[in-house]
Design a protein around this motif. Sequence first.
Motif, short mmCIF file in Angstrom:
data_model
loop_
_atom_site.label_atom_id
_atom_site.label_comp_id
_atom_site.label_asym_id
_atom_site.label_seq_id
_atom_site.Cartn_x
_atom_site.Cartn_y
_atom_site.Cartn_z
N THR A 190 0.82 -1.23 0.00
CA THR A 190 0.00 0.00 0.00
C THR A 190 0.84 1.27 0.00
OG1 THR A 190 -0.18 -0.27 2.38
CG2 THR A 190 -2.08 -0.96 1.04
N GLN A 243 3.32 4.16 -1.26
CA GLN A 243 3.43 4.76 -2.60
C GLN A 243 4.75 5.50 -2.73
OE1 GLN A 243 -0.59 6.65 -1.89
NE2 GLN A 243 -0.39 6.86 -4.12
N THR A 245 2.89 3.42 4.63
CA THR A 245 1.65 3.14 5.37
C THR A 245 1.95 2.32 6.63
OG1 THR A 245 1.26 1.26 3.90
CG2 THR A 245 0.07 3.28 3.40
N ASN A 254 -0.10 9.01 5.98
CA ASN A 254 -0.88 7.77 5.99
C ASN A 254 -0.60 6.88 7.21
OD1 ASN A 254 -1.57 8.86 3.50
ND2 ASN A 254 -1.94 6.86 2.62
C1 LIG Z 1 -2.97 7.64 1.76
O1 LIG Z 1 -3.64 8.88 2.00
C2 LIG Z 1 -4.23 9.43 0.84
C3 LIG Z 1 -4.74 10.80 1.21
O2 LIG Z 1 -5.39 10.79 2.42
C4 LIG Z 1 -5.32 8.50 0.34
O3 LIG Z 1 -5.89 9.02 -0.82
C5 LIG Z 1 -4.70 7.15 0.06
O4 LIG Z 1 -5.70 6.24 -0.28
C6 LIG Z 1 -3.96 6.63 1.25
N1 LIG Z 1 -3.28 5.41 0.91
C7 LIG Z 1 -3.35 4.32 1.66
C8 LIG Z 1 -2.68 3.12 1.11
O5 LIG Z 1 -3.94 4.29 2.72
#
Ligand SMILES: *[C@@H]1O[C@H](CO)[C@@H](O)[C@H](O)[C@H]1NC(C)=O
Length: 515
Positions: free
Chosen positions: A55, A57, A92, A140
């Motif tokens: 998860t 990025q 994450t 995150n």
């Molecule tokens: C990380 O945070 C972003 C913005 O809040 C969100 O769009 C994204 O889904 C999150 N990614 C994960 C893997 O939780």
Amino acid sequence: MWNFNPPPRAGGLLIAILIAVTSLAIAAFSSSSNTPHNHNPNHTHSLLTPLLSTTAQILLPNTPEFNLLLAHRWSSNPLNTPPKPSLIVIPTTESDVAQTIRHANAHNLPFLATTGGHGTTTRLSTFPRNDGGVLIYLRNLTKFELAPDGQTAVLGGGLLTGEVVRALWRAGKQTTTGICSCVSFVGPALGGGHGFLQGRFGLVADQVLGGRVVLGDGEVVDLLDTDREDLFWGLRGAGHNFGVVSQLTVRVYDVVEEKREWAYEVFTFTGERLEEVYKVAEGIVETQTADMMHWSVWAMDVDVDPDKPVILFTVVYNGPMADCQKYTHALHAASPAAYLSGVTEYPNLPMLLGADVDGPNCKPTGTAMVRAADVVDYDIDALRNWYDIFSDTVATEKGLAKSICLLEGYSVQAVQAVPAASTAFPHRRQRLLLAPFIQYDVGNSTLDAIAERWGDAMETAAFGGSERRTYVNYAHGHESLQALYGYEPWRLQKLQALKRKYDPENRFRFYAPIV
Ligand SMILES: *[C@@H]1O[C@H](CO)[C@@H](O)[C@H](O)[C@H]1NC(C)=O
Ligand SMILES: Cc1cc2nc3c(=O)[nH]c(=O)nc-3n(C[C@H](O)[C@H](O)[C@H](O)COP(=O)(O)OP(=O)(O)OC[C@H]3O[C@@H](n4cnc5c(N)ncnc54)[C@H](O)[C@@H]3O)c2cc1C
Ligand SMILES: *[C@@H]1O[C@H](CO)[C@@H](O)[C@H](O)[C@H]1NC(C)=O
Ligand SMILES: *[C@@H]1O[C@H](CO)[C@@H](O)[C@H](O)[C@H]1NC(C)=O
């Protein structure tokens, strides 16, 4: 950022007040003397991806997501231009943070954590630009776990203040937090952490009972492990120097019924009343209870005075209006030019200040420079001198007209009840935070130089004859180590020994470095 909206005059929202804050942003990275191993972010991307959770990025430069994240920085001061990392990692898990740091070290790439993007020190600009630097964007890491007994909560290192406040409130709980909703929860804690509840409970850092930290070599440590008391001590006041906090365990308190309400009153005075107003304020500092706090903002409000900044004097009281007004007779008697008041609940206080997530003080809009003088008492001659220096430029230099001065007077009972030597936060005697917030649009280098000189002059004036002490989270970047971390020789010795032990490579050097 601060975007100071014209104040109150009757109907205006309290907005005026604001909290100020500063700028800067994203900072930066700085540099190590060695040449990074490989500057190509694509290369880093392909090596790092398999090491991270699925998860996590990794954002490459010149992508919309990358640019958006860089733009989240509250202020872009040309003197501390938002750092330009070569890569942004969004972990994450705690392990993602550790892997990223290990990888960065192995390839000799500098790294910097960011959460709320509100840091303003010019030291952030020492993060090397476009030189392989890795920005670790922690938003995150969002754990929120209230203990079954309701006495503590575990908070992820990526949470913002507003998220913590609202989640606790829904559970009937609260704790000391900073004020601005979009500042991180952890950022203020690392430097101490001032807020409305500090008179009752102590600083944000005083609520911390434990936590987990990723050190500069990628090792993950628990603050409650034996032999970590020294790190735990340093984290509460000089924390930016020691690691990336993946989570903190903090004390939380029940919101008792008779303390649900917060009353506030805002009095607007013209500048020539300064001596009178701060004579009253001197009395307030001596008598305000743990539930009461006051602060004032100096800003232009041409409806009240076209030529000089006004004084917006605010009192906030955790309790009913009738109790608040027991403290404000003298301010009412001084016939303010404008007045407004109201009653609200803790999670809404930032809104009154324009510091809720959608408020003008949360949004990055330009350039800001913060200076700060932490003092024990008001010195009325010094305030007059500071006001005059502020007034001369704010009223005449159009580009700087949005600048304000903030004088914060939170109560200190529970702050001073904590033994001074028990944490790295060195300013427990100081009761007032005097802070010029210079604001202007980006891109005019003539203004940069004027702002810098003006900042120097106002800071010097605000200190008057006081010992130079500056809250590390409001530091501009030029302060002495003693001013930030304390004048007792043992404090700096202890911090420097900790630095040798926990970050011998000085990887955490981009905020308010001890070394
Ligand atoms: C990380 O945070 C972003 C913005 O809040 C969100 O769009 C994204 O889904 C999150 N990614 C994960 C893997 O939780
Ligand atoms: C508008 C505004 C309002 C403010 N209000 C308050 C207030 O009410 N009370 C108060 O005490 N202070 C306040 N401050 C000052 C605030 O404490 C500092 O600006 C703080 O550094 C901001 O943290 P951040 O995460 O938002 O910023 P960032 O710029 O993202 O981070 C600042 C520094 O903290 C480090 N950091 C961030 N997250 C972590 C983490 N999880 N682990 C380790 N290091 C981390 C970063 O590496 C960087 O060095 C305010 C500032 C502004 C601009
Ligand atoms: C990285 O990859 C992207 C997309 O494949 C490419 O457009 C870009 O030129 C590459 N950058 C470098 C520095 O190699
Ligand atoms: C920059 O600021 C200076 C000082 O106020 C002003 O004289 C000049 O016109 C400004 N330049 C631009 C391009 O706005």
